[in-house]
Design an enzyme around this catalytic site. Structure first.
Site, PDB file in Angstrom:
ATOM      1  N   GLY A   1       5.169   3.132  -0.263  1.00 13.40           N
ATOM      2  CA  GLY A   1       6.633   2.886  -0.326  1.00 13.40           C
ATOM      3  C   GLY A   1       7.032   2.025  -1.148  1.00 13.40           C
ATOM      4  O   GLY A   1       6.724   1.858  -2.312  1.00 13.40           O
ATOM      5  N   PHE A   2       8.249   0.951  -0.825  1.00 14.30           N
ATOM      6  CA  PHE A   2       8.675  -0.018  -1.432  1.00 14.30           C
ATOM      7  C   PHE A   2       7.595  -0.927  -2.177  1.00 14.30           C
ATOM      8  O   PHE A   2       7.828  -1.455  -3.242  1.00 14.30           O
ATOM      9  CB  PHE A   2       9.851  -0.781  -0.728  1.00 14.30           C
TER      10      PHE A   2
ATOM     11  N   TYR B   1      14.515  -2.384  16.447  1.00 12.62           N
ATOM     12  CA  TYR B   1      14.287  -2.180  14.926  1.00 12.62           C
ATOM     13  C   TYR B   1      15.478  -2.821  14.260  1.00 12.62           C
ATOM     14  O   TYR B   1      15.319  -3.682  13.332  1.00 12.62           O
ATOM     15  CB  TYR B   1      14.226  -0.628  14.413  1.00 12.62           C
TER      16      TYR B   1
ATOM     17  N   THR C   1       0.805  -1.282  -0.129  1.00  8.76           N
ATOM     18  CA  THR C   1      -0.001   0.063   0.043  1.00  8.76           C
ATOM     19  C   THR C   1       0.918   1.241   0.041  1.00  8.76           C
ATOM     20  O   THR C   1       0.168   2.388   0.095  1.00  8.76           O
ATOM     21  CB  THR C   1      -1.031  -0.094   1.273  1.00  8.76           C
TER      22      THR C   1
ATOM     23  N   PRO D   1      18.371  -2.054   2.320  1.00  8.85           N
ATOM     24  CA  PRO D   1      18.490  -0.544   2.016  1.00  8.85           C
ATOM     25  C   PRO D   1      18.744   0.327   3.300  1.00  8.85           C
ATOM     26  O   PRO D   1      18.570  -0.049   4.334  1.00  8.85           O
ATOM     27  CB  PRO D   1      17.023  -0.184   1.470  1.00  8.85           C
ATOM     28  N   GLY D   2      19.609   1.486   2.795  1.00  9.71           N
ATOM     29  CA  GLY D   2      19.467   2.482   3.778  1.00  9.71           C
ATOM     30  C   GLY D   2      18.607   3.579   3.645  1.00  9.71           C
ATOM     31  O   GLY D   2      17.543   3.082   3.164  1.00  9.71           O
TER      32      GLY D   2
ATOM     33  N   ARG E   1      -3.003  -3.546   4.911  1.00 13.80           N
ATOM     34  CA  ARG E   1      -4.006  -3.523   6.104  1.00 13.80           C
ATOM     35  C   ARG E   1      -4.871  -2.472   5.359  1.00 13.80           C
ATOM     36  O   ARG E   1      -6.093  -2.588   5.647  1.00 13.80           O
ATOM     37  CB  ARG E   1      -3.486  -3.110   7.371  1.00 13.80           C
TER      38      ARG E   1
ATOM     39  N   SER F   1      17.700  -4.214   6.221  1.00 12.60           N
ATOM     40  CA  SER F   1      17.991  -2.996   6.354  1.00 12.60           C
ATOM     41  C   SER F   1      19.396  -2.980   6.583  1.00 12.60           C
ATOM     42  O   SER F   1      19.962  -4.014   7.163  1.00 12.60           O
ATOM     43  CB  SER F   1      17.342  -2.261   7.527  1.00 12.60           C
TER      44      SER F   1
HETATM   45  P1  NDP Z   1       6.054   2.402   4.214  1.00 11.47           P
HETATM   46  O1  NDP Z   1       5.843   2.770   5.744  1.00 11.47           O
HETATM   47  O2  NDP Z   1       6.089   3.511   3.110  1.00 11.47           O
HETATM   48  O3  NDP Z   1       5.631   1.035   3.798  1.00 11.47           O
HETATM   49  C1  NDP Z   1       5.355   0.007   4.960  1.00 11.47           C
HETATM   50  C2  NDP Z   1       4.214  -0.909   4.335  1.00 11.47           C
HETATM   51  O4  NDP Z   1       4.477  -2.118   5.056  1.00 11.47           O
HETATM   52  C3  NDP Z   1       3.176  -0.465   3.897  1.00 11.47           C
HETATM   53  O5  NDP Z   1       2.396  -0.775   3.045  1.00 11.47           O
HETATM   54  C4  NDP Z   1       2.194  -0.795   5.208  1.00 11.47           C
HETATM   55  O6  NDP Z   1       0.773  -1.373   4.925  1.00 11.47           O
HETATM   56  C5  NDP Z   1       3.201  -2.255   5.548  1.00 11.47           C
HETATM   57  N1  NDP Z   1       2.705  -2.949   6.720  1.00 11.47           N
HETATM   58  C6  NDP Z   1       3.307  -2.241   7.898  1.00 11.47           C
HETATM   59  N2  NDP Z   1       2.576  -2.984   8.948  1.00 11.47           N
HETATM   60  C7  NDP Z   1       2.020  -4.108   8.294  1.00 11.47           C
HETATM   61  C8  NDP Z   1       1.212  -5.109   8.901  1.00 11.47           C
HETATM   62  N3  NDP Z   1       1.125  -5.382  10.186  1.00 11.47           N
HETATM   63  N4  NDP Z   1       0.467  -6.083   8.128  1.00 11.47           N
HETATM   64  C9  NDP Z   1       0.638  -5.854   6.848  1.00 11.47           C
HETATM   65  N5  NDP Z   1       1.148  -4.863   6.343  1.00 11.47           N
HETATM   66  C10 NDP Z   1       2.022  -4.017   7.057  1.00 11.47           C
HETATM   67  O7  NDP Z   1       7.829   2.058   4.377  1.00 11.47           O
HETATM   68  P2  NDP Z   1       8.814   1.595   3.552  1.00 11.47           P
HETATM   69  O8  NDP Z   1       8.182   1.220   2.134  1.00 11.47           O
HETATM   70  O9  NDP Z   1       9.992   2.359   3.297  1.00 11.47           O
HETATM   71  O10 NDP Z   1       9.141   0.106   4.214  1.00 11.47           O
HETATM   72  C11 NDP Z   1       9.266  -1.133   3.569  1.00 11.47           C
HETATM   73  C12 NDP Z   1      10.071  -1.897   4.140  1.00 11.47           C
HETATM   74  O11 NDP Z   1      11.636  -1.600   4.094  1.00 11.47           O
HETATM   75  C13 NDP Z   1      10.014  -2.157   5.778  1.00 11.47           C
HETATM   76  O12 NDP Z   1      10.189  -3.704   6.110  1.00 11.47           O
HETATM   77  C14 NDP Z   1      11.042  -1.173   6.387  1.00 11.47           C
HETATM   78  O13 NDP Z   1      11.613  -1.616   7.748  1.00 11.47           O
HETATM   79  C15 NDP Z   1      12.232  -1.632   5.171  1.00 11.47           C
HETATM   80  N6  NDP Z   1      13.147  -0.484   5.056  1.00 11.47           N
HETATM   81  C16 NDP Z   1      12.928   0.845   4.808  1.00 11.47           C
HETATM   82  C17 NDP Z   1      14.043   1.793   4.843  1.00 11.47           C
HETATM   83  C18 NDP Z   1      13.470   3.128   4.714  1.00 11.47           C
HETATM   84  O14 NDP Z   1      14.553   4.170   4.780  1.00 11.47           O
HETATM   85  N7  NDP Z   1      12.422   3.628   4.090  1.00 11.47           N
HETATM   86  C19 NDP Z   1      15.125   1.343   4.560  1.00 11.47           C
HETATM   87  C20 NDP Z   1      15.523  -0.175   4.891  1.00 11.47           C
HETATM   88  C21 NDP Z   1      14.456  -0.877   4.924  1.00 11.47           C
HETATM   89  P3  NDP Z   1      -0.161  -0.935   5.849  1.00 11.47           P
HETATM   90  O15 NDP Z   1      -0.170   0.178   6.600  1.00 11.47           O
HETATM   91  O16 NDP Z   1      -1.326  -0.666   4.758  1.00 11.47           O
HETATM   92  O17 NDP Z   1      -0.583  -2.235   6.353  1.00 11.47           O
HETATM   93  C1  8X3 Z   2      15.519   2.076   7.542  1.00  9.95           C
HETATM   94  C2  8X3 Z   2      17.167   2.568   7.538  1.00  9.95           C
HETATM   95  O1  8X3 Z   2      18.613   3.691   8.983  1.00  9.95           O
HETATM   96  O2  8X3 Z   2      16.370   4.512   9.229  1.00  9.95           O
HETATM   97  O3  8X3 Z   2      15.780   0.508   7.732  1.00  9.95           O
HETATM   98  O4  8X3 Z   2      17.387   2.181   9.919  1.00  9.95           O
HETATM   99  S1  8X3 Z   2      17.545   3.271   8.912  1.00  9.95           S
END
Ligand code: NDP
Ligand code: 8X3
Length: 248
Positions: free
Chosen positions: A13-14, A146, A11, A176-177, A34, A133
């Site tokens: 980001g990635f 985390y 929904t 990713p960072g 969700r 991460s």
């Molecule tokens: P976003 O917050 O943009 O996206 C997070 C996604 O996770 C949303 O689609 C959300 O959907 C879903 N999500 C969260 N909790 C739940 C749950 N309980 N059940 C189902 N879906 C869930 O963040 P990112 O796209 O940046 O993050 C994606 C992944 O990348 C994560 O694992 C994050 O830890 C990781 N990451 C992110 C980095 C960054 O700097 N952005 C760097 C490194 C890793 P919904 O709320 O609709 O359920």
């Molecule tokens: C997300 C990157 O540096 O905020 O995993 O932990 S950081």
């Protein structure tokens, strides 16, 4: 025949960027998350590329097994759903926040894997890509649980590979960072200004960058397994060791 990807957390980001990118590459999508209204919007946006949308909280073990366990012909599971909550030191942090991160980033990821892996093993074909991460590899203040959940993701990915030796099922962790998404808004519980400061003055990674890397990892020939891939934007690097000098 078109391949199918299941994306957790599609929904935003990635996850959303992967949905868009994989659709462009001719894949079929099973999208979960969700926020149902966002899943429905994606379905409208991506049309016939969307095989199914499944409203799902990955923390709900029964729901994960009943919703994902019966899926057939899944070529790629992208375990992306996850979050960080807060940056407080470990003696001040909310234990509820720790629970949420552990339940989502660790337990939810294992449930989705366990639900979808049998059909990959049965077909002797498939790929699991886990989003880890840099926080798995590099500690920072406030990264306490985390970063530890992402260290779990790294080791779980390796152990999956160990289990899967002899089966044509690949496992990759992408680490990713700093990337600009809703990640910081979630971490700072809706404080948009604080979230914006994380990326201010930088050219952070974009969700599209990550989608292209996920696709690249799975587009390698099927005998090539990318075990792990760490990626940062050019504007991010490591700091010196921190030394406390006022300890007399
Ligand atoms: P976003 O917050 O943009 O996206 C997070 C996604 O996770 C949303 O689609 C959300 O959907 C879903 N999500 C969260 N909790 C739940 C749950 N309980 N059940 C189902 N879906 C869930 O963040 P990112 O796209 O940046 O993050 C994606 C992944 O990348 C994560 O694992 C994050 O830890 C990781 N990451 C992110 C980095 C960054 O700097 N952005 C760097 C490194 C890793 P919904 O709320 O609709 O359920
Ligand atoms: C997300 C990157 O540096 O905020 O995993 O932990 S950081």
């Amino acid at each position: 025949m078109a391949k199918t990807i299941v994306i957790t957390g599609a929904t935003s980001g990635f996850g959303k960027a992967c949905a868009e990118y994989f659709a462009e590459q001719g894949w079929l999508l099973i999208l979960t998350g969700r926020r149902i209204e966002r899943l429905e919007e994606l379905k409208k946006q991506l049309g016939s590329a969307v095989r199914q949308v499944i409203p799902l909280d990955v923390r709900d073990r029964d729901a994960v097994f009943s919703q994902l366990g019966g899926l057939k012909d899944v070529d790629l599971l992208l375990n992306n759903a996850g979050l960080a909550l807060g940056l407080e030191p470990s003696w001040q942090v909310s234990p509820d926040d720790w629970d949420t991160m552990i339940d989502t980033n660790i337990k939810g990821l294992t449930y989705c894997t366990r639900a979808l892996l049998p059909q990959m093993v049965e077909r002797d074909s498939g790929h699991i890509i886990n989003i880890g991460s840099v926080a798995a590899n590099w500690p920072y203040p406030g990264g306490n649980v985390y970063g530890s959940t992402k260290a779990f993701v790294q080791q779980f990915s390796r152990n999956l590979r160990a289990d899967l030796l002899g089966h044509n099922v690949r496992v990759t962790v992408i680490e990713p960072g700093m990337a600009e998404s809703e990640f910081s808004k979630v971490r700072f519980k809706g404080d948009d200004q604080r979230a914006a400061k994380v990326y201010a003055g930088t050219e952070a990674l974009t969700p599209r960058d990550i989608a292209e890397i996920v696709y690249w990892a799975t587009a390698r020939p099927k005998h090539v397994n990318i075990n792990s891939l760490e990626v940062m934007c050019i504007d991010q690097s490591w700091g010196p060791f921190a030394v406390h000098r006022d300890n007399s």
